[in-house]
Design an enzyme around this catalytic site. Structure first.
Site, PDB file in Angstrom:
ATOM      1  N   ASP A 259      -9.956   3.678  -3.459  1.00  0.00           N
ATOM      2  CA  ASP A 259     -10.629   2.477  -2.948  1.00  0.00           C
ATOM      3  C   ASP A 259     -12.056   2.351  -3.470  1.00  0.00           C
ATOM      4  OD1 ASP A 259      -8.338   2.237  -1.530  1.00  0.00           O
ATOM      5  OD2 ASP A 259      -9.285   2.227   0.451  1.00  0.00           O
TER       6      ASP A 259
ATOM      7  N   GLU B  54      -0.718   1.834  -5.198  1.00  0.00           N
ATOM      8  CA  GLU B  54      -0.528   3.282  -4.956  1.00  0.00           C
ATOM      9  C   GLU B  54      -1.667   4.103  -5.554  1.00  0.00           C
ATOM     10  OE1 GLU B  54      -0.320   4.381  -8.275  1.00  0.00           O
ATOM     11  OE2 GLU B  54       1.296   5.774  -7.755  1.00  0.00           O
TER      12      GLU B  54
ATOM     13  N   ASP C 150       0.835  -1.200   0.000  1.00  0.00           N
ATOM     14  CA  ASP C 150       0.000   0.000   0.000  1.00  0.00           C
ATOM     15  C   ASP C 150       0.877   1.260   0.000  1.00  0.00           C
ATOM     16  OD1 ASP C 150      -2.409   1.409   0.109  1.00  0.00           O
ATOM     17  OD2 ASP C 150      -3.220   0.202   1.735  1.00  0.00           O
TER      18      ASP C 150
HETATM   19  C1  GLA Z   1      -5.841   1.433   1.518  1.00  0.00           C
HETATM   20  C2  GLA Z   1      -5.991   0.438   0.394  1.00  0.00           C
HETATM   21  C3  GLA Z   1      -7.161  -0.487   0.694  1.00  0.00           C
HETATM   22  C4  GLA Z   1      -6.919  -1.204   2.024  1.00  0.00           C
HETATM   23  C5  GLA Z   1      -6.701  -0.190   3.131  1.00  0.00           C
HETATM   24  C6  GLA Z   1      -6.253  -0.840   4.424  1.00  0.00           C
HETATM   25  O1  GLA Z   1      -6.926   2.313   1.579  1.00  0.00           O
HETATM   26  O2  GLA Z   1      -6.165   1.098  -0.835  1.00  0.00           O
HETATM   27  O3  GLA Z   1      -7.335  -1.419  -0.345  1.00  0.00           O
HETATM   28  O4  GLA Z   1      -5.821  -2.054   1.901  1.00  0.00           O
HETATM   29  O5  GLA Z   1      -5.715   0.776   2.766  1.00  0.00           O
HETATM   30  O6  GLA Z   1      -6.066   0.090   5.459  1.00  0.00           O
END
Ligand code: GLA
Length: 684
Positions: free
Chosen positions: A241, A219, A186
């Site tokens: 996300d 990323e 991440d």
């Molecule tokens: C980020 C990632 C997600 C998840 C969260 C976990 O937002 O993009 O897919 O892994 O962190 O905290």
């Protein structure tokens, strides 16, 4: 970006207003013929050469598996028994056989602090036997195991678990020691260090372990990873996300579709994990999600807790014909062939020379979508076989590929140029216009069409129209034909009566065609037909927020009457407030939003005071538009939180429908809480 005071995630959710059908309305969708779909072929984009290291052999097809994040986040149910339970279900419920392979942990598996030796420590409550034991269990089922950390000083959770920045080699060794086969890496708390540098260091650290580990670069598309991450890992996130909502899923889909030229065996665009089964979308929407992820050759990581998931989720996730589109060895991502008024045609070239074709309806009403075998890239031929990958049935066409697709739905077919086409039944195109507008108490004429798209006749053709209770549908012309020759159409007029007192809103009728093939096989095909029922507004001036809308859709939470949008729940906003002025009446919305009202040609003006609601603090920028049928009758341009309420006045004379639209003004939808304060209409 993660934990906002007003919880507006990077990509937010949509809700319904009351019982009304909601959805993202395709721009200009009203009364527009669904027939003409111009072809736009995307310009070729230079693709970087794959790295010579051979690491791309790790994921020749997009990785498939499970990750807990979308279903559990950091909640307590994310633990050893969950992970083992998922591995068990992979085997018991046929998911392993369907190709699902990786069982992956996301954030929150560790303790917040490293031990005295700088080692990561598994959370003893969640994983009392350590991570190695869970990995062993997953391996014992013939599956593979994945883990998560961040290319920063801490992970993304607000608790902040240790990240790998500066610890890459020792963390990678620890992972390899546990038997990790997949790492999601991440981007949080990255201290501003160059992304390429951070992701390269971990690539080298993983390579140094000597263990093959799939490397998932997360990323969020911030540094165009599609241009460089193929040299490092096998997949790269292209967006922020996903969340379990139509607006989130569909906006991510559209961003990822543009990146088709970058996908290839061993290097995949990753539009984030699946939400299928989590409950925030309808099954139609989940089938669209799964169809489109597959045609985009996206990684298929199940994001629902299979121990409690509904049966429909298993049916979707284990559709082997759709999975085969995703996993096709040619490794191409589907390309957009056409997109107009929410009607999308996407085509994916497959290794056997066939094409997977998605007819995707982004709109909130049923629409007919049409393309041709040539337009989707197939060679000229006398006939083509068309395999419907959700109905699991075969037909043939002489070239036209068409279907009436429900709101937010996708018809996914696999089309071959095939000398044996004539042994399959002719495809029949069943449709009835697009979104007839009528009034409760009225009788409206609707024309249905049943057209033979094949090269052989359809025999004993008949058509019927099923209406909601209390409605009537009386045929005014023939409902059957002895036979339709190739290209022939059975057109039928129907007088549809909507009972007085029917509330405003869109309703779907069902149009069913039946026919027989040469050999006598009976075929039935049913499609939705949307009828829009309006209720006349009172004469004189009135508040629109007192009327029932035809449709309403919102980027976050429901559209609110006489309140701001607030949080994602219904009725949780405050008084509509713009620049310190409060308004008793109006609509509280969140971009992207569209609310439609029936005018029936009887109204002259719509006026409002518009602005970003004060509840956003010092954030948010939107643009307001008023549409009278297909014409933009007023627009504000960009309005920000700093602007006072702005007066809007639109001439809607003669229009059947007024549509109040709020866009994100081009900068994403975060904090876009917008008010149509004191929105009023004047009618005769
Ligand atoms: C980020 C990632 C997600 C998840 C969260 C976990 O937002 O993009 O897919 O892994 O962190 O905290």
């Amino acid at each position: 970006m993660r934990h906002l005071p007003l919880r507006t995630p990077r990509v937010t959710g949509r809700r319904l207003l009351g019982a009304l059908i909601a959805g993202l309305l395709a721009a200009g969708g009203l009364g527009v013929s669904a027939r003409a779909v111009p072809v736009t072929v995307p310009a070729p984009v230079p693709v970087p050469a794959p790295a010579a290291s051979g690491h791309e052999d790790l994921a020749r097809t997009p990785p498939m598996g499970f990750n807990n994040w979308n279903s559990t986040h950091c909640r307590a149910e994310f633990d050893e028994s969950m992970v083992k339970g998922i591995a068990d279900l992979f085997v018991e419920r046929g998911l392993k056989d369907a190709g699902y392979e990786y069982v992956n942990l996301d954030d929150c598996w560790a303790l917040p602090e490293r031990d005295a030796d700088g080692q990561l420590v598994p959370d003893p409550e969640r994983f009392p036997n350590g991570i190695g034991a869970v990995a062993d269990y997953v391996h014992s089922k013939g599956l593979k195991f994945g883990i998560y950390t961040s290319a920063g000083t801490k992970t993304c959770s607000s608790i902040g678990f240790p990240g790998a920045l500066g610890h890459e080699y020792s963390d990678a060794r620890q992972f390899a020691g546990w038997g990790v086969d997949y790492l999601k890496y991440d981007n949080c708390n990255n201290q501003g260090v160059d992304a390429k540098q951070r992701y390269t260091t971990m690539r080298d650290a993983l390579a140094a372990t000597g263990r093959p580990i799939v490397y998932s670069i997360c990323e969020w598309g911030q540094n165009k990873p599609w241009e460089w991450a193929g040299d490092l890992g096998q997949l790269w996130r292209t967006t922020g996300d996903i969340s379990d909502s139509w607006s989130s899923m569909s906006s991510i889909m559209k961003a990822n579709l543009e990146l088709a030229p970058y996908a290839r065996p061993g290097g995949w665009n990753d539009p984030d994990m699946l939400e299928v089964g989590n409950g925030g979308m309808t099954d139609t929407e989940y089938r669209t999600h799964f169809s489109m992820w597959s045609i985009m050759a996206a990684p298929l990581l199940i994001g629902t807790d299979l121990r409690t998931a509904p049966e429909s989720a298993f049916e979707i996730l284990t559709n082997g014909e759709v999975v085969a589109v995703d996993q096709d060895p040619l490794g191409k991502q589907g390309e957009v062939v056409a997109s107009q008024d929410g009607r999308w045609v996407v085509s994916k070239e497959l290794a056997d020379g066939s094409r997977a074709v998605a007819l995707f309806n982004e709109g909130s009403r049923a629409q007919r979508i049409e393309t041709t075998a040539r337009a989707v890239g197939l060679p000229g031929a006398r006939g083509y076989t068309v395999r419907d990958l959700w109905k699991h049935s075969d037909t043939h066409t002489t070239g036209t590929i068409a279907a009436t697709v429900p709101a937010h739905g996708t018809v996914l077919v696999r089309v071959h140029a095939d000398r044996k086409w004539a042994q399959y039944p002719p495809a029949v195109d069943v449709s009835a216009g697009g979104g007839t507008v009528t009034e409760a108490g009225r009788t409206e004429r609707i024309t249905s069409e049943v057209t033979d798209l094949g090269g052989t006749a359809a025999r004993s053709v008949s058509v019927s129209l099923t209406v909601p209770e209390g409605w009537r549908a009386a045929p005014a012309s023939a409902t059957s034909a002895r036979a339709l020759r190739p290209g022939g159409t059975l057109a039928t007029d129907w007088d549809v009566t909507v009972p007085a007192g029917t509330p405003a809103g869109d309703r779907d009728l069902t149009l069913t065609a039946e026919y027989r093939t040469r050999s006598g096989t009976r075929i039935t095909s049913s499609v939705p037909v949307t009828v829009r029922v309006g209720v006349p507004l009172p004469a004189g001036e009135s508040a629109l927020s007192d009327a029932g809308p035809l449709s309403a859709s919102n980027g976050w939470g429901p559209v609110e009457r006489d309140r701001s949008v607030g949080e994602s729940g219904a009725g949780d906003g405050g008084p509509l407030t713009i620049g310190g002025t409060t308004f008793a009446k109006g609509l509280g919305v969140h971009a992207p939003s569209s609310v439609e009202y029936y005018l029936g040609g009887a109204c002259s003006t719509v006026t409002a005071q518009v602005g970003v609601d004060d509840e956003t603090g010092d954030r948010g920028s939107v643009a307001f538009e008023v549409w009278a049928d297909g014409t933009r009758a007023a627009s504000t341009g960009t309005v920000t939180h700093a602007d006072p309420a702005r007066a809007v006045s639109a001439d809607v004379s003669g229009a059947d429908v007024v549509r109040l639209v709020v866009t994100d003004a081009g900068d994403g939808m975060d904090y876009d809480h917008a008010d149509w304060a004191d929105v009023r209409v004047t009618c005769a």
